[in-house]
Each structure stands twice: as C-alpha cells, then as structure tokens.
Design an enzyme around this catalytic site. Structure first.
Site, PDB file in Angstrom:
ATOM      1  N   SER A 127      39.894  36.805  51.919  1.00 33.73           N
ATOM      2  CA  SER A 127      40.598  36.849  50.644  1.00 33.73           C
ATOM      3  C   SER A 127      42.014  36.312  50.787  1.00 33.73           C
ATOM      4  O   SER A 127      42.369  35.749  51.812  1.00 33.73           O
ATOM      5  CB  SER A 127      40.640  38.288  50.123  1.00 33.73           C
ATOM      6  OG  SER A 127      41.488  39.056  50.944  1.00 33.73           O
ATOM      7  N   LYS A 128      42.791  36.518  49.780  1.00 32.31           N
ATOM      8  CA  LYS A 128      44.149  35.999  49.700  1.00 32.31           C
ATOM      9  C   LYS A 128      44.982  36.253  50.960  1.00 32.31           C
ATOM     10  O   LYS A 128      45.766  35.424  51.364  1.00 32.31           O
ATOM     11  CB  LYS A 128      44.886  36.634  48.526  1.00 32.31           C
ATOM     12  CG  LYS A 128      44.024  36.944  47.331  1.00 32.31           C
ATOM     13  CD  LYS A 128      43.846  35.762  46.404  1.00 32.31           C
ATOM     14  CE  LYS A 128      42.918  36.104  45.239  1.00 32.31           C
ATOM     15  NZ  LYS A 128      41.547  36.457  45.643  1.00 32.31           N
ATOM     16  N   ARG A 129      44.813  37.420  51.525  1.00 29.68           N
ATOM     17  CA  ARG A 129      45.686  37.779  52.634  1.00 29.68           C
ATOM     18  C   ARG A 129      45.386  37.047  53.936  1.00 29.68           C
ATOM     19  O   ARG A 129      46.127  37.149  54.889  1.00 29.68           O
ATOM     20  CB  ARG A 129      45.598  39.278  52.940  1.00 29.68           C
ATOM     21  CG  ARG A 129      45.153  40.169  51.836  1.00 29.68           C
ATOM     22  CD  ARG A 129      45.251  41.605  52.261  1.00 29.68           C
ATOM     23  NE  ARG A 129      44.287  41.934  53.303  1.00 29.68           N
ATOM     24  CZ  ARG A 129      43.015  42.144  53.060  1.00 29.68           C
ATOM     25  NH1 ARG A 129      42.553  42.051  51.846  1.00 29.68           N
ATOM     26  NH2 ARG A 129      42.201  42.450  54.035  1.00 29.68           N
ATOM     27  N   HIS A 130      44.261  36.348  53.998  1.00 31.97           N
ATOM     28  CA  HIS A 130      43.881  35.735  55.270  1.00 31.97           C
ATOM     29  C   HIS A 130      44.372  34.312  55.437  1.00 31.97           C
ATOM     30  O   HIS A 130      43.602  33.413  55.751  1.00 31.97           O
ATOM     31  CB  HIS A 130      42.365  35.758  55.426  1.00 31.97           C
ATOM     32  CG  HIS A 130      41.820  37.141  55.494  1.00 31.97           C
ATOM     33  ND1 HIS A 130      41.286  37.785  54.403  1.00 31.97           N
ATOM     34  CD2 HIS A 130      41.751  38.014  56.512  1.00 31.97           C
ATOM     35  CE1 HIS A 130      40.898  38.990  54.767  1.00 31.97           C
ATOM     36  NE2 HIS A 130      41.167  39.148  56.035  1.00 31.97           N
TER      37      HIS A 130
END
Length: 508
Positions: free
Chosen positions: A270-273
């Site tokens: 997701s976004k955090r990766h």
RNA sequence: GCCCCCAUCGUCUAGUGGUCCAGGACGCGGCCCUUUCAAGGCCGAAACACGGGUUCGAGUCCCGUUGGGGGCACCA
C-alpha cells in the site's frame, strides 16, 4: 497452444495505477498474448464519489510506458488531446475493437445494467429494497453484536411495498438460501462457499449506477471475457458473481484469483511501502522491461526444471501459463528488482540507453540539448552501462563530461603511499605525455600510461588514482582511459594543469 | 467477532509419494579478475512452521495447531 483467451483489466479511475494492479494486468495480458487472444481495458467508474478526474488518462499512459499493448479501451489519442483533466469528452469508443463491443467506460453503459437488473427482478433472482444507510448500519451492528457476519436477506426489509417508480435499490437473491455455491479456480482449485454467508448484494444503486458485482458480470459476458483474473481479495464475493452467471444462463468464464503482493513488512502492498504508482518506478529509473520481468516472477515461475530468471517480454509471452501461477502471497523485493533492472540496462543498445538517460540527466541539471552533447552521451553510454542499476545512477557518473569540475582537494591528488612531491612529478609527467601522445585513444593511451608507471616506478593504482582525480574530480568514474579519450586532449590538459598548480601552490 | 485464502533458504521460487542429507535466482560472506566503481567467474552460509495421521516410504496426501494475509458497503 490453448484456446484464445480474452482478458481485461478493469481499474477504477480513483488514482494512480498501483503496482499490484499492474501485476494483475501483466498476468492478464500475458495470458491473452500467449494464447493469441485479446487484452483490453475497461474503466469501472461506477462510484461517483471516488472518481478522480484525469485518472483514466494516467492509467492509459502507464500502459503506454509499460509497453503493454491493448486491443480495446478508452481512446488514448482522444484523451491525450484533451486540454483539461476531464476524462470523457462525450461519446467515447462506443465502437468495436477486434470484435470487443464498447463502450469501455462503465458510466456510458448505464442502460445495460438497468436492463439486466430488471431482468433479474422479473425472473425472481432479485428484488427491490429501500433501507437507508442508517438502517443498514444498525442491522449490521446488531449482527456483529451477535457474533455473526451481516448478511442481508429479503425478509429483513423494513418496507415491502417498494414501487419501481420510487427511489430504491435492486438486490440479488442468493439461492438456494441454505445451499452452497461451488466453482473452480485456476489457481485455488475447487472452492465451496455456504450461501448462508453470501449477502443479498445490492446490484443497482439508488443513483442508478450498478455496483461492481452487477457491472463486471454483465460487461464480462457482453464483451466475451473468457478468463477473469483479479486479486484474491475478490474471492469472498466470487460466489455472487458465479450465481449471477447462472441466473442469467450465461457461460461462466474461467476464474483465477491471484495472490496479493505484500510489502516488506508482510502487509498488503500500500501507500506506505515506498513506490506504489507505476510512475514512481519510472521516475526512479526503472525500465519497463525490468518491471514487467520482475512482476511476472512475483507469483509465476516457468517450472519444469526451467530456471530462467531474466526474460524479455516475448520470452514471457511464450512461456507464461496461468496454471503455473502460485497460490501464496509474494513479497515485493526491491533488491531483486534492482538487479533485474541492471541486467535489462546492460541489454540495451548504446543508442537506446543514451536516449532513455536524457530525461534523467536533464533532471539532474545536465542538459543534452545539442547534437554534439547527444553524440558525447552516446560515446559515454557503453562505459557506464554495466555500472548502472537504475537510470538515476548515471548523472554522478557522467557530470564531469558535461561541465567543468572544481579542482579536487589536495589529498585527492596525492597517490596512495606517495607524498606531495612524487605526486606532483607524476602529474607533470602525465601532462607531458598527454600533451603530445598520438593517437589520443583508449587502448594506446593505456599502454603509454602503463609504460609511464614503470618509468616512474609507480604502481598503476598510484598513478591512475591521481590522474583520475585530477581529470574527473572524483574517485569513482568510468574506466580512466576511455574517459580521457572522450574528454579530449585539451580538457585533460586544462584539468591536469590545474591539479599541478594546486599541488604546487602551498610551497613552490 | 464471523467467513475465506495461504504456509520450502531473509526474499522470489523449483519440487506434483521414493531420483531431496531439497535445486535455481536476488541479497549476504569469501576468493579470483582488476586503474576506481561496477560487471563477470568460482566457492560458501542459508529453508521443507509445529503436531498428529495415511503409506513400506511425505516437502509432496488428510486433519488439527500456530502464524500470516484478505473479506464482511448503495467502494472497487
């Protein structure tokens, strides 16, 4: 070869194309190309709240960049020509591509969904309901409190007299109520779901738009999709789709629920990766060839003793098979991506590499804005090729070819196990050699410089380190003599002279 | 909470009951090559989650446990 497969990738225009989505698209595309079938894009924009203007165009651009060719979808050219962020100028692709009927944008197919939803009602497979969101969330909370999965059923309706002409939704009837729904998945095998767990899903929303569940089934059937590939987060609702096919009496497509891609922390990507949008990968200097190769390997392997890791896109197409896609989730590994990217960079021709490098160099302030500079870059290309993992690595390796350097600090001009005086002498000797040596080319220069080493009783490392620093201003560069030859005699002399005076200045 | 899916080196995987004291690739360590950095070559450390079955024999089949992931919308 198996029968021709027609597959589609069906993104919703809610943002950038996510890397996980790209993998799904790649598998679908590979399957279609492998079998000589068709692959197309359908935009699923049935949620007006999440719709992001311009997203469709960005998605199409991503496919362009990846080099994944389409047999249908919203018209690229028409979208590109549009000045604003608007996606749909009007009627768009309601024609036919390679036998696939459009439109390829769901918001332009509304009458179709309405028609088939009504068909289901007329045939007893669906019913009208009008519970408000508040009422539904209350019912949901109650079910939760009882420790049950919330499943909407016809008899739970608060109003049973919903007329066709008042605002309402249409929900599917899950039948038989206490039976099971079974189907085969190409990746998971035979699957069985209890109907009691399957919700009487809303098919047509109050705003007249279909939900995903109705729209995919109608479109996939009408557009002749043979294989439905999608993330396995769709697995729990797959029985609804299977049931719908059976209600309609339509032939079922083959199902293939792909395992998710996980981030390094084991969570769904997701976004955090780090990077998630295709464009981020592009901007970070990854090649589409490498990205496709890497993503294909995330869940698929040729098997049968074939241990190939590096694939061209044609090799992928030739060897791909959906049955060989694994069922367990895979972790995205940047190390392997970087390695593969390096491999694919090394496979590029010099001209191709140079061409692809230009935007990255310009971003780093190195403008390749004249034929002469292009020519220069082309000459440098073969010497940096095997030193690049990403296209972004090039700038610090080539900047001194394009701009003047600042004279390196004095200690960089003193060779290993040498003092100032001997380094000075070495530089002076080099200057004299460079001044007159012919031909001023890679191999002959190296020969001459090695002879000079012997003459000065220096090790190659000692002499070459000083000269490298003097001529390029940095300790790490492409091979020295090729570098000098490309730099040219005059530039080398100028920089050598500056280094010499730098060593001289404190004392002499 | 309920339902579903998954489980071989750190990571991606090969393996479809015996040929597996488990093979390849990335990464990691060492050596070689070498003007720097790379690239390349060679060598090495590194895994069948656990417990029960079934079987002459299980990484491979079944059950359970544990762990991980996902789903439970008038979102896709």
């Amino acid at each position: 070869m198996t029968a021709k497969a027609r597959t589609r990738f069906a993104p919703s225009p809610t943002g950038e194309l996510h890397i996980g989505g790209v993998r799904t698209a790649i598998f679908s595309w590979l399957l279609a190309r492998h079998t000589g079938g068709e692959f197309y894009i359908r935009i699923e924009d049935t949620d007006r709240e999440r719709y992001v203007p311009g997203a469709t165009r960005r998605i199409l651009e991503a496919f362009d960049w990846l080099g994944i060719d389409l047999d249908g979808g919203p018209d690229h050219d028409e979208l590109r020509a549009m000045p604003s962020n608007e996606d749909y100028p009007g009627a768009l692709d309601d024609g036919e591509y390679k036998g696939i009927p459009g439109p390829f944008v769901q918001s332009q197919r509304l009458p179709l969904y309405k028609q088939w939803a009504e068909w289901l009602v007329a045939h007893g497979y669906a019913y009208r309901a009008a519970e408000t969101p508040e009422e539904l969330s209350r019912m949901r909370a109650e079910a939760q409190a009882r420790g049950q999965t919330f499943v909407f059923r016809e008899e739970m309706r608060l109003r049973t007299d919903v007329r066709p002409d008042e605002p309402h939704v249409i929900r599917m009837r899950v039948l038989p109520r206490d039976g099971q729904t079974e189907f085969d998945d190409l990746i998971r095998g035979h699957l069985t779901f209890d109907n009691a767990q399957v919700d009487d899903q809303v098919l047509l929303k109050m705003d007249g738009f279909p939900t995903y569940h109705l729209a995919v089934v109608v479109d996939d059937h009408l557009q002749g999709v043979t294989h439905v590939l999608r993330g396995d987060d769709w697995l729990p609702s797959a029985p609804k789709h299977v049931l719908l096919y059976r209600y309609f009496g339509w032939p079922e497509p083959r199902w293939a629920h792909l395992p998710n891609v996980l981030g390094t922390d084991g969570k769904k990507l997701s976004k955090r990766h780090g990077a998630q949008s295709v464009f981020e990968f592009r901007d970070q200097g990854y090649l589409p060839e490498a990205l496709i190769n890497f993503l294909a390997l995330l869940g698929w392997a040729p098997g049968g003793g074939d241990e190939q890791n590096v694939f061209t896109r044609d090799e992928l197409i030739a060897k791909f098979s959906i049955e060989r896609v694994g069922s367990s989730p895979a972790t995205f590994d940047y190390n392997k991506l970087d390695w593969l990217n390096g491999v694919h960079i090394r496979r590029l021709s010099d001209a191709d590499l140079a061409e692809r490098l230009i935007p990255f160099l310009e971003r780093a302030g190195i403008c390749i804005d004249s034929p002469a500079r292009r020519e220069l870059l082309l000459k440098i290309a073969p010497h940096i090729k095997e030193r690049l993992k990403k296209l972004t690595d090039a700038a610090p390796l080539v900047d001194f070819f394009f701009a003047d350097i600042s004279t390196p600090p004095m200690d960089a001009l003193i060779g290993p196990k040498m003092d100032r005086q001997s380094s000075l002498e070495a530089l002076r000797a080099t200057y004299r050699l460079v001044e007159s040596f012919e031909p001023f080319e890679d191999a002959p220069l190296e020969q001459a410089m090695r002879a000079l080493c012997a003459e000065l009783q220096l090790k190659p490392t000692q002499l070459f380190t000083i000269v490298r620093n003097a001529v390029t201003g940095k300790p790490v560069t492409p091979p020295l003599f090729a570098t000098m030859a490309i730099l040219g005699r005059e530039t080398c002399l100028t920089r050598l002279a500056r280094a010499i005076s730098c060593l001289q200045s404190p004392g002499e």
